[in-house]
Scaffold this active site. Structure first.
Site, PDB file in Angstrom:
ATOM      1  N   GLY A  27       0.625  -1.272  -0.241  1.00 41.90           N
ATOM      2  CA  GLY A  27       0.328  -0.570  -0.194  1.00 41.90           C
ATOM      3  C   GLY A  27      -0.022   1.361  -0.001  1.00 41.90           C
ATOM      4  O   GLY A  27       0.480   2.181  -0.436  1.00 41.90           O
ATOM      5  N   CYS A  28       2.328   1.564  -0.252  1.00 37.62           N
ATOM      6  CA  CYS A  28       3.035   2.418  -0.229  1.00 37.62           C
ATOM      7  C   CYS A  28       3.260   2.553  -1.113  1.00 37.62           C
ATOM      8  O   CYS A  28       3.921   1.201  -1.998  1.00 37.62           O
ATOM      9  CB  CYS A  28       4.338   2.555   0.732  1.00 37.62           C
ATOM     10  SG  CYS A  28       3.899   1.883   2.211  1.00 37.62           S
ATOM     11  N   ALA A  29       3.830   3.256  -1.703  1.00 35.76           N
ATOM     12  CA  ALA A  29       4.577   4.209  -2.789  1.00 35.76           C
ATOM     13  C   ALA A  29       6.074   3.787  -3.154  1.00 35.76           C
ATOM     14  O   ALA A  29       6.384   3.158  -4.149  1.00 35.76           O
ATOM     15  CB  ALA A  29       4.304   5.250  -3.785  1.00 35.76           C
ATOM     16  N   SER A  30       6.161   3.898  -1.918  1.00 35.16           N
ATOM     17  CA  SER A  30       7.562   3.585  -2.049  1.00 35.16           C
ATOM     18  C   SER A  30       7.568   2.430  -1.549  1.00 35.16           C
ATOM     19  O   SER A  30       7.725   1.604  -1.130  1.00 35.16           O
ATOM     20  CB  SER A  30       8.316   4.739  -0.696  1.00 35.16           C
ATOM     21  OG  SER A  30       8.273   5.891  -1.652  1.00 35.16           O
TER      22      SER A  30
END
Length: 141
Positions: free
Chosen positions: A49-52
């Site tokens: 769920g994190c772009a990074s």
């Protein structure tokens, strides 16, 4: 219910007038964090769920609801490392039962992060909080 370490961050944010200074402070908090060993950057510790790229490695001492919660974290983005450092200040040292009672959105709102993070970063921050809460809830049982 914020820890003294989080209160210190909140006080610093109150002192810093503009978002650029706050942004630099978040990055500096991330730089001060010890790195997570490569061996722990695995799918089991990765936060979805994190772009990074984000990894959270929980460390729980004791058992049951009074067990003490701590974690190490890492990201490939400096601002996200800073957000991990802020979450560390918010949760580290609490009992696993207390972790579930922290109103993270309200505490983080005190820093004014909501207005200045992209929707992707905000979603990632929520995903990190959810992971921390889930791990603590599992350890409390």
């Amino acid at each position: 219910m914020a820890s003294p370490a989080f209160e210190e961050i909140a006080e610093t944010f109150e002192f810093l007038d503009d978002w650029e200074d706050r942004y630099r402070h978040v990055i500096e908090l991330g730089r001060e964090m010890p790195p997570l060993d490569e061996a722990f950057r695995v799918p089991a510790t990765k936060v979805d769920g994190c772009a990074s790229q984000v990894w959270i490695l929980p460390r729980i001492e004791g058992s049951g609801p009074d067990a003490t919660f701590d974690f190490q974290g890492e990201s490939d983005a400096m601002i996200v490392r800073g957000l991990i450092a802020i979450l560390h200040a918010l949760y580290s040292g609490l009992s696993v039962a207390e972790v579930g009672r922290v109103d993270a959105p309200a505490e983080l709102a005190r820093l004014g992060l909501n207005e200045h993070l992209s929707s992707q970063r905000s979603n990632g921050l929520r995903a990190m909080v959810e992971r921390i809460r889930k791990v603590a809830a599992e350890a409390a049982n």
